[in-house]
Each structure stands twice: as structure tokens, then as C-alpha cells.
Design an enzyme around this catalytic site. Structure first.
Site, mmCIF file in Angstrom:
data_model
loop_
_atom_site.group_PDB
_atom_site.id
_atom_site.type_symbol
_atom_site.label_atom_id
_atom_site.label_comp_id
_atom_site.label_asym_id
_atom_site.label_seq_id
_atom_site.Cartn_x
_atom_site.Cartn_y
_atom_site.Cartn_z
ATOM 1 N N LYS A 112 14.654 -18.943 28.122
ATOM 2 C CA LYS A 112 15.786 -19.768 28.607
ATOM 3 C C LYS A 112 15.574 -20.758 27.605
ATOM 4 O O LYS A 112 16.779 -21.340 27.192
ATOM 5 C CB LYS A 112 15.083 -20.420 29.916
ATOM 6 C CG LYS A 112 15.256 -19.408 31.082
ATOM 7 C CD LYS A 112 14.952 -20.018 32.514
ATOM 8 C CE LYS A 112 15.210 -19.021 33.474
ATOM 9 N NZ LYS A 112 14.739 -19.536 34.976
ATOM 10 N N LYS A 191 21.634 -7.275 31.004
ATOM 11 C CA LYS A 191 21.477 -7.435 32.435
ATOM 12 C C LYS A 191 22.596 -8.475 32.826
ATOM 13 O O LYS A 191 22.895 -9.284 32.376
ATOM 14 C CB LYS A 191 20.025 -8.148 32.243
ATOM 15 C CG LYS A 191 19.765 -8.700 33.799
ATOM 16 C CD LYS A 191 18.644 -9.774 33.834
ATOM 17 C CE LYS A 191 18.529 -10.402 35.203
ATOM 18 N NZ LYS A 191 17.912 -11.742 35.451
ATOM 19 N N LYS A 194 24.430 -15.080 34.882
ATOM 20 C CA LYS A 194 25.624 -16.094 34.626
ATOM 21 C C LYS A 194 25.227 -16.546 33.294
ATOM 22 O O LYS A 194 26.135 -17.055 32.556
ATOM 23 C CB LYS A 194 25.267 -16.919 35.757
ATOM 24 C CG LYS A 194 25.821 -16.664 36.988
ATOM 25 C CD LYS A 194 25.556 -17.808 37.996
ATOM 26 C CE LYS A 194 23.748 -17.953 38.388
ATOM 27 N NZ LYS A 194 23.605 -16.968 39.521
#
Length: 323
Positions: A112, A191, A194
Site C-alpha cells: 500500500k 488482481k 479499486k
């Protein structure tokens, strides 16, 4: 006694078919054979969403999506994470025994941050709050995608460490991962997420949905030639919504050749639209019943807190915060 199943989803955007097949469909299947709790992880969403109006909107839409897809409040406890303040006290208690190195090894944190999220304390300690989510309800089975497997392993480690240190308080959760839907591919082959902007939103604009299906990444195999099926995004998505015989026909046709990719994208689009049409219709009905949706969440929060308070009392007593 029936086993207890828990799962949650972040309201960090609109629901897409990866969410549905990766979590919600499995959650629905568990309803008739377990005690089920499903929550909207709005505390977790604060690591990525900074617009309060967006967060509120996403929470409401995920609640409607749960109900439209078939999560039944008569069978499952449906609630917002933020309606259960006990989760934070438990997270703090658990953080006091969680090794720093355990969190440093979290792949999700590194991924992230690499994608541009700010490396906040909340993002780093995300697995501890997730552990509190799981242990607070004495959950035994956790339906998760492959990307959450490590977080569940961390939760198991923390639960074992707590029990070994203070005595048996928590059940040790087990993962429920269906390998065939462990990772749903997005329209670009990564994958579906969003974060990658490669999703197919279930309740979004229908024309945009169609456009995205028709833009699914394919190779340059000529029309008359057999099409590769191994690793094909079209094949992987078609399998999710087709019967076994339809799936085999789809495979056989691609391997035979004679049709271009546009033909197979249209077949996939037809199956997706037919599969999700009843769900989309129920969602539209729920948009006209906001009071009902709020009532479901309030009732779920009451039931969830009853379990949470009992567990937290045991944890507080175990560590010496209660006599």
C-alpha cells in the site's frame, strides 16, 4: 453448537465483482450452516479515505449491497465496525503483546505504501485492528481472499500469544479460502482492485460496465486461430457466472478458433448482466428504503455489541484490568 463465521469489507469504493465472488457469495453460503457476522470496516477505510462524505456514502452503499446480494439480517448479524467501540480497547490490549517485527513483515503495508498511501501508524497497525475484529466476536472461520491470508496468520499468532501469556480467552480463527476464487482478475489481468482501477462495478453505470468488459485485456491471436485459455481473463471471469456445461463449451470454442475476442467478450457480458440483474434490481428497491437499511445496521450493532462486551470483559480480567 454452530461455528461462528465472521467477515468484513472496507467501504473504500463501490462494490465490484471481485468483492462479490471473493467474499459476499461465500458469506451467503455460510448463512445456513453457521452463526454469521458480517461488518462494514469503516475504521479500516480511514487509512485510505479522507473525505467524510465519500466514506459515509460508501458505508451506506455497502450496506445496501450486502442486502441486495442476499446477506439476510434474519440469518446474519450485519453491522458497522464503528458502531462497536470495544474493538479499539481490545486492539490496544492486543498491541501490547504484538511484536513489532510481526507487523514489519506485513506484505499489505509495504504494497500500500508502494502504491502511494501515506505510511501512517494506522496503516502499519492495520493487522492488529483486524485481529481485534476477529477475536472480539470469538470467530472461528474467516472467509478471506488470498491477499488477506497473511493478516489472518498474524491474527492467529497474536491470539496464541495472548492465550499463552494470560490464559485461554480467544478462539483461534481458521481461514476459509476457495482457491478457485482466491484471486479474481481485473480487466487488465492484475488482481481486481479499486487500487488498480481495473474493476467491474456491480451497481455502477451500466454503459461503463459494458465498456469495461469489452476492454478486457487480450492478446493478438488472429480470429481464425485457437485462443489460449490458460491464464485467460475471459475464461476466469466466465467460469464465475456460467454453468459447468456452458464453461466447457466456452473453452472448447476458444480452443477451436474461428471467432475473435470481441465475440467472447460479448458472451461474457451477457452472462454477467444476466447474473447480476436481480441483484441490481433489489439494490434499486433498497435505495428507496434508507430507514430499513439503518434499522438493519442498528439491530446488528446491538447484537454484535452483546458478544463484544462479553469478550472484552474476559480479556480485561485476563490482563488484570478487572478483578
Amino acid at each position: 453448537m454452530m461455528r461462528r463465521v465472521l467477515s468484513g469489507i472496507q467501504p473504500s469504493g463501490f462494490l465490484h465483482i471481485g468483492n462479490y465472488f471473493g467474499m459476499i457469495k461465500r458469506a451467503i453460503e455460510w448463512q445456513d450452516k453457521a452463526e454469521t457476522l458480517y461488518f462494514i470496516a469503516d475504521y479500516h477505510a480511514l487509512t485510505s479515505i479522507k473525505d467524510p462524505q465519500h466514506l459515509s456514502q460508501y458505508v451506506r452503499k455497502i450496506a445496501m449491497a450486502f442486502l441486495a446480494c442476499g446477506i439476510d439480517p434474519a440469518k446474519s448479524i450485519i453491522f458497522k465496525q464503528s458502531a462497536i467501540p470495544e474493538v479499539h480497547e481490545l486492539a490496544w490490549i492486543l498491541s501490547s503483546i504484538t511484536p513489532f517485527g510481526l507487523l514489519e513483515r506485513s506484505h499489505s503495508f509495504k504494497d500500500k505504501v508502494a502504491k502511494g498511501l501515506s505510511p501512517t501508524v494506522a496503516l502499519f497497525s492495520y493487522p492488529v485492528l483486524m485481529t481485534a475484529d476477529i477475536l472480539l466476536y470469538q470467530s472461528e472461520i474467516i472467509p478471506v481472499g488470498q491477499d488477506q491470508k497473511q493478516h489472518l496468520e498474524i491474527a492467529r499468532d497474536i491470539a496464541k500469544k495472548f492465550n499463552n501469556t494470560f490464559g485461554e480467552v480467544f478462539r483461534i480463527p481458521e481461514p476459509d479460502i476457495q482457491e478457485e476464487v482466491a484471486t479474481i482478475p481485473g480487466i487488465d489481468g492484475q488482481k481486481m482492485s479499486k487500487s488498480y482501477n481495473n474493476t467491474l462495478e456491480i451497481f455502477g453505470d451500466l454503459e461503463e460496465f459494458k465498456r469495461r468488459v469489452m476492454s478486457i485485456k487480450t492478446d493478438s491471436t488472429p480470429i481464425e486461430s485457437p485462443k489460449p485459455t490458460k491464464g485467460s481473463i475471459l475464461v476466469a471471469l466466465y467460469k464465475l457466472v456460467a454453468t459447468e456445461s456452458e464453461y466447457q463449451e466456452f473453452i472448447a470454442s476458444m480452443e477451436k478458433g474461428g471467432y475473435g475476442y470481441a465475440y467472447y467478450k460479448k458472451l461474457l457480458l451477457e452472462k454477467l448482466l444476466a447474473y447480476f440483474q436481480p441483484i441490481r434490481e433489489r439494490y434499486k428497491e433498497l435505495e428507496e428504503k434508507p430507514a430499513y437499511v439503518e434499522e438493519v445496521l442498528a439491530d446488528g450493532a446491538y447484537k454484535a455489541r452483546m458478544i463484544a462486551q462479553e469478550t472484552l470483559t474476559k480479556a480485561r480480567r485476563a490482563v488484570g484490568l478487572l478483578d
